[in-house]
Design an enzyme around this catalytic site. Sequence first.
Site, PDB file in Angstrom:
ATOM      1  CB  CYS A 246      -0.978  -0.039   1.174  1.00 23.09           C
ATOM      2  SG  CYS A 246      -2.380   1.091   0.963  1.00 23.09           S
ATOM      3  CG  HIS A 331      -4.227  -3.706   2.807  1.00 24.64           C
ATOM      4  ND1 HIS A 331      -3.419  -3.282   3.836  1.00 24.64           N
ATOM      5  CD2 HIS A 331      -4.731  -2.584   2.234  1.00 24.64           C
ATOM      6  CE1 HIS A 331      -3.442  -1.960   3.891  1.00 24.64           C
ATOM      7  NE2 HIS A 331      -4.215  -1.515   2.930  1.00 24.64           N
ATOM      8  CD  GLU A 333      -2.451  -6.391   5.347  1.00 23.26           C
ATOM      9  OE1 GLU A 333      -2.958  -5.260   5.528  1.00 23.26           O
ATOM     10  OE2 GLU A 333      -1.748  -6.648   4.351  1.00 23.26           O
TER      11      GLU A 333
END
Length: 384
Positions: A246, A331, A333
């Site tokens: 990001c 993202h 994650e």
Amino acid sequence: MQARLLLEDGTLFTGLAFGAEGQTTGEVVFNTGVTGYQEVISDPSYCGQIVTMTYPLIGNYGIARDDFESARPFVHGFVVRRHEPVPSNWRGEYSLDNLLKEYGIPGISDIDTRMLTRKLRHHGTMKGILTTGNERLEELQERLAATPLMRDQVARTSTKQMFSSPGGGERIVLMDFGAKSGILRELTKRGCDVVVVPHDTTADQIRRLKPDGIQLSNGPGDPKDVPHAVKTIASLIGEFPIFGICLGHQLFALACGADTTKLKFGHRGGNHPVKDLATNRCFITSQNHGYTVLEQSVKGTPLVITQINNNDKTIEGLKHEKYPAFTVQYHPEASPGPYDTSYLFDEFLEMVRAHKSSKPRRPLQARHAEEAEALKGELQYAQK
């Protein structure tokens, strides 16, 4: 209690207040996630923003201890169609209303979030003021016009001192520009010895930690507001394997000579399609950003575009053509969102191990003693 949301173009929304009483200003944005409002509120990348949830029912499953993405929320305000004050979920420990009250965050419900979202999509994100008071409209307009958007979000959200999450695997330095907890969870889950450092940590301080690889975190705001990080990253490229996420992706691009620009209304939600150019495979990703790397600026740099957004064709992935380094705009994650791309952490660690195996090896005992002494010295310096 009544609450009002005033946009800089003069549009006024009147609804019901929940959360904390008071007044707040920020950039009004929207998130398209159906679930995950707790992770959205606690995502440091929303620092300085008033977040609108497009899904109409928010608060129905409450707040759970294990779902926070940072130690505290950083949003400036929260906007929903319908707020559920009495949650029902076996994991829920208290209500969304209580969370917002605890951290002084005003909320507004019972407004037309569909109309607000369409306005933001058409005109772009804009500054807004959210209040639960009875100020005159003229007073709100004057205060909104006089309040600039925040530009120091990274400094507000980054850790103030270095800390470690010990593990038996590779040592990864996580540069915290407003990192979500999910990044640290993914690294520690893979056994990494993680050292988290503040956003203004210098390249020499990072070198003294003897990392095997460097993780560049997500974070809020304009990447050009943290030029010191760009300088640090530029001096580390080629020396250590790097994986950026990001804001880390954008900072890496700037460090390689590319440029960034603000998107009209950003990408915020858990359903953004990303196409991998090498395999033609499409991934559904979690995203939260208002800036992007300019495609034309990549020409003439050592960067290669690896992935694009299937909606607007903006850049979603980059890699260095010479050194072990790659980045993604989304993202991996997740939290909230799909985990389709969590494999990228494994690819990063494979890159780290390949880089380690290609370097000359010092005696094991000497190497461990040197690394332990370096980490000890840096942590003592941080505690002072």
